[in-house]
Design an enzyme around this catalytic site. Structure first.
Site, PDB file in Angstrom:
ATOM      1  N   ARG A 165       5.662 -12.864   0.998  1.00 28.52           N
ATOM      2  CA  ARG A 165       5.311 -13.471   2.046  1.00 28.52           C
ATOM      3  C   ARG A 165       4.142 -14.737   1.814  1.00 28.52           C
ATOM      4  NH1 ARG A 165       5.296  -8.420   4.286  1.00 28.52           N
ATOM      5  NH2 ARG A 165       6.657  -7.096   2.192  1.00 28.52           N
ATOM      6  N   ASP A 173       0.894 -11.444   6.375  1.00 34.16           N
ATOM      7  CA  ASP A 173       1.496 -10.835   5.331  1.00 34.16           C
ATOM      8  C   ASP A 173       2.695  -9.886   5.539  1.00 34.16           C
ATOM      9  OD1 ASP A 173      -0.099  -9.355   7.218  1.00 34.16           O
ATOM     10  OD2 ASP A 173       0.197  -7.375   6.586  1.00 34.16           O
ATOM     11  N   ASN A 174       3.438 -10.334   6.690  1.00 34.61           N
ATOM     12  CA  ASN A 174       4.963  -9.971   7.335  1.00 34.61           C
ATOM     13  C   ASN A 174       5.773 -11.744   7.618  1.00 34.61           C
ATOM     14  OD1 ASN A 174       2.746  -7.800   9.901  1.00 34.61           O
ATOM     15  ND2 ASN A 174       3.567  -7.048   7.941  1.00 34.61           N
ATOM     16  N   GLY A 201       1.035  -1.315   0.138  1.00 39.52           N
ATOM     17  CA  GLY A 201       0.123  -0.004  -0.234  1.00 39.52           C
ATOM     18  C   GLY A 201       1.001   1.245  -0.048  1.00 39.52           C
ATOM     19  N   ARG A 202       2.141   1.397   0.333  1.00 43.54           N
ATOM     20  CA  ARG A 202       2.817   2.503   0.342  1.00 43.54           C
ATOM     21  C   ARG A 202       4.535   2.014  -0.171  1.00 43.54           C
ATOM     22  NH1 ARG A 202       4.446   3.199   6.130  1.00 43.54           N
ATOM     23  NH2 ARG A 202       4.113   1.309   7.288  1.00 43.54           N
ATOM     24  N   ARG A 255      14.577  -0.576   0.653  1.00 47.60           N
ATOM     25  CA  ARG A 255      15.672  -1.980   1.202  1.00 47.60           C
ATOM     26  C   ARG A 255      15.445  -2.720   0.325  1.00 47.60           C
ATOM     27  NH1 ARG A 255       9.789  -3.059   4.465  1.00 47.60           N
ATOM     28  NH2 ARG A 255       8.629  -3.613   2.911  1.00 47.60           N
ATOM     29  N   ASP A 306       9.375  -6.346   7.123  1.00 49.79           N
ATOM     30  CA  ASP A 306       8.147  -5.373   7.650  1.00 49.79           C
ATOM     31  C   ASP A 306       8.750  -5.058   9.069  1.00 49.79           C
ATOM     32  OD1 ASP A 306       7.319  -5.925   5.044  1.00 49.79           O
ATOM     33  OD2 ASP A 306       5.483  -6.142   5.595  1.00 49.79           O
ATOM     34  N   GLY A 308      -0.008   6.350   1.713  1.00 47.94           N
ATOM     35  CA  GLY A 308       1.132   5.800   1.101  1.00 47.94           C
ATOM     36  C   GLY A 308       2.161   6.499   1.491  1.00 47.94           C
ATOM     37  N   LYS A 342       9.792   2.021   0.085  1.00 54.81           N
ATOM     38  CA  LYS A 342       8.621   1.810   1.570  1.00 54.81           C
ATOM     39  C   LYS A 342       8.754   3.526   2.112  1.00 54.81           C
ATOM     40  CE  LYS A 342       7.780  -0.219   5.364  1.00 54.81           C
ATOM     41  NZ  LYS A 342       7.626  -0.817   7.143  1.00 54.81           N
TER      42      LYS A 342
END
Ligand SMILES: *[C@@H]1O[C@H](CO)[C@@H](O)[C@H](O)[C@H]1NC(C)=O
Ligand SMILES: *[C@@H]1O[C@H](CO)[C@@H](O)[C@H](O)[C@H]1NC(C)=O
Ligand SMILES: *[C@@H]1O[C@H](CO)[C@@H](O)[C@H](O)[C@H]1NC(C)=O
Ligand SMILES: *[C@@H]1O[C@H](CO)[C@@H](O)[C@H](O)[C@H]1NC(C)=O
Length: 572
Positions: free
Chosen positions: A255, A325-326, A157-158, A248, A335, A191, A178
């Site tokens: 994931r 998701d992480n 999302g960002r 990064r 994350d 974002g 990120k």
């Protein structure tokens, strides 16, 4: 030994962002023209036409193998039948400042050297205002189980995946920004990422690497004057903060949630495509023609996830948001949000101050890992036969055993024990119990044990200088434990006390990124003083080595009184 560039004093580090609307690629010939027009370069100036684009990337493999969203519209929406959506970064507004850079990533991962620092557009390249040639910005579609429940479509999302870089060693690294603006997956978000959370991610991911924990890396931190509004403690107190971007890197950003969404959406063909890609690229020990390859893949992820979490525990790291998701398919730490390093030993340590239930407490991480692997198994069901499913279930039942054996292996090393004896688990548990009762500092108890002589341990002559061990030694059973420990060490034939200390100092850090240390650096960074970010970064590249500046800064001392009042700010 890795060194850090003193960025705060670089003359070129502060630049106005004369950024064009929308990211654009610098045409090759403009470099030459610019050179011809510009005045003589300053002394020490080494960048050439080649340096005009500091890095060349590619996205061929990703784009050639994985389906792309057919809708080109960048608005927030439900996305189907693809792995990525095309999405351009939104340049940060206002003056840009390159606040930190990892020299280790620059040199050892990206094959670059310091001369890239002379590049006037570097902050733009590192924050999405300009694109490296060959990059093709993408936002990844994924879902996930958050706090125990299926949350549907999430996605980058960002964040923007820029493409991959293949270095001299032949390693492939995916570069991701990120905080680089909205994507079709932004939901209600803006974002952006704020300076505070970006400093934390930058410092911690690099620190974890040097602690030998599998992790994503961070090249740079660019901060801007762009105002970003955040309710730091979710209590209605909206505050203006500054936008920042971290660049990064990871071998892959996929994931567990990357697979889950494909199964939930009923897209088994896309699921198979992604799995085959991940296996071929990142699980090279698995034969792509093996009919049992998905079980082999699952076996490897179960193994490596147990390993990663045991590593976290061995340095007292709590991730804070272990949602599916992480959780990386490559079992690297990704994350960095409301993470924390445990200080006073407490299995219920929770870094996210809003996590009242303690779902993601440090002691719960191994179980959460199991929960996440169960979700992974569910995501794989469409590609498994009944027989393979029961094989996979069997593998998963072995997870606690793998975790425990890793955990004990790491803690035996932390205590300098050689070999594996029946009573070692008792010795470790006994020590942890003493730490829990006395609230002794996790990191420094192990460090002080690495620095104390056996003689001193034996006759109970711990000095106050060894403050964590001093705290521990207040326990009524401390001398009983010490007696057992010394006995165990003395039974190691051919070992000397110096050797033991040497081994232990190599696995027990003197410095970890404590919350108060990050907070102190962030307070200065908010007013453009990045000196403490730099000091921390430098210190944490050699966490096992005693360093003068770090000692003067109190990084191995008893935490200051104000540290106990700190809460991890959750918004990011
Ligand atoms: C499990 O992981 C360890 C540590 O990374 C590795 O040495 C071992 O070979 C792995 N075993 C399997 C079955 O993948
Ligand atoms: C990690 O998980 C949290 C909570 O599920 C989510 O808000 C966040 O976007 C995820 N990713 C990162 C980068 O923190
Ligand atoms: C912290 O925990 C709360 C409660 O579970 C959750 O709502 C919040 O999203 C968490 N913070 C982050 C950054 O994930
Ligand atoms: C510890 O005991 C040894 C032998 O009993 C003794 O020689 C030594 O002086 C003692 N050390 C301290 C620091 O008390």
């Amino acid at each position: 030994m890795p060194q850090v560039l003193p960025l705060a004093v670089l003359p070129l580090a502060v630049l106005l962002s004369a950024v064009l609307a929308g990211a654009s690629q610098e045409p090759e010939q403009s470099c030459r023209e610019k050179h011809l027009q510009s005045p003589a370069p300053s002394p020490g100036h080494r960048w050439s036409c080649r340096a005009e684009a500091p890095l060349k990337m590619t996205a061929h493999r990703l784009l050639g193998s994985l389906p792309l969203d057919e809708v080109k519209d960048s608005s927030v929406r439900t996305v189907n039948r693809c792995i990525f959506s095309q999405s351009q970064p939104t340049p940060l507004q206002g003056a840009l400042q390159l606040a930190a850079l990892s020299k280790d990533v620059l040199e050892k991962v990206l094959d670059l050297d310091d001369s890239v620092m002379q590049h006037e557009d570097l902050p733009q390249f590192l924050s999405g205002g300009k694109l490296f040639p060959g990059s093709f910005p993408l936002a990844h579609r994924y879902g996930g189980h958050q706090f125990g429940y299926w949350a549907g479509q999430l996605g980058d999302g960002r964040a923007h995946l820029l493409g991959e870089f293949i270095n001299r060693k032949g390693e492939r690294w995916e570069l991701q920004l990120k905080g680089s603006g909205k994507t079709p997956y932004s939901r209600s978000g803006d974002g952006r990422a704020v300076l505070r959370s970006s400093v934390r991610e930058f410092l911690c991911s690099e620190a974890m690497h040097f602690l030998n924990v599998p992790t994503s890396r961070a090249l740079s931190l660019v901060v801007s004057e762009e105002p970003v509004w955040r309710d730091q403690f979710y209590n209605g107190g909206v505050r203006k903060e500054r936008g920042a971007v971290v660049l990064r890197l990871a071998p892959s950003w996929f994931r567990i949630g990357s697979l889950e969404i494909l199964t939930k959406a009923g897209e088994p063909d896309v699921l198979r495509t992604l799995l085959n890609f991940v296996i071929e690229q990142h699980f090279t020990a698995i034969n792509p023609n093996d009919p049992n390859k998905y079980v082999a893949f699952f076996t490897a992820v179960v193994n490596e996830t147990a390993h990663m979490i045991a590593k976290w525990m061995s340095v007292g790291f709590a991730h804070g948001v272990c949602n599916t998701d992480n959780f990386s398919l490559l079992s690297i730490t990704i994350d960095y949000g409301p993470f924390g390093f445990m200080e006073a030993y407490n299995p219920n340590f929770v870094p996210n101050s809003s996590d009242d239930e303690g779902r993601y407490s440090i002691g719960a991480q191994a179980n959460v890992g199991l929960f996440n692997l169960q979700r992974l198994l569910e995501a794989l069901l469409p590609v498994l036969s009944l027989n393979q499913r029961s094989q996979a279930e069997h593998i998963l039942r072995g997870y606690p055993q793998i975790y425990h054996s890793r955990f004990h292996e790491l803690f035996r090393a932390k205590l300098g024990l050689i070999g594996d004896e029946d009573d070692d688990a008792y010795l470790i548990a006994f020590l942890l119990k003493l730490m829990e009762d006395t609230g002794a500092d996790f990191t420094m108890t192990f460090r002080h044990l690495s620095e104390v002589t056996l003689l001193r341990l034996q006759n109970d002559s711990i000095t106050q200088e060894m403050w964590a061990l001093w705290d521990l030694s207040s326990h009524e059973f401390f001398s009983d434990w010490a007696k057992l420990y010394v006995q165990r060490l003395r039974s190691q034939h051919g070992d000397s006390d110096e050797n033991r200390q040497y081994r232990m100092r190599a696995v027990n850090p003197r410095y970890v990124l404590r919350n108060w240390m990050a907070e102190s650096a962030i307070r200065k960074a908010e007013v453009n003083d990045f000196s403490e970010v730099e000091l921390l970064q430098q210190t944490l590249t050699e966490p096992f080595v005693k360093q003068k500046r770090a000692e003067s800064a109190g990084y191995s001392s008893r935490p200051p009184a104000w540290a106990s009042q700190l809460r991890v700010s959750c918004s990011s």
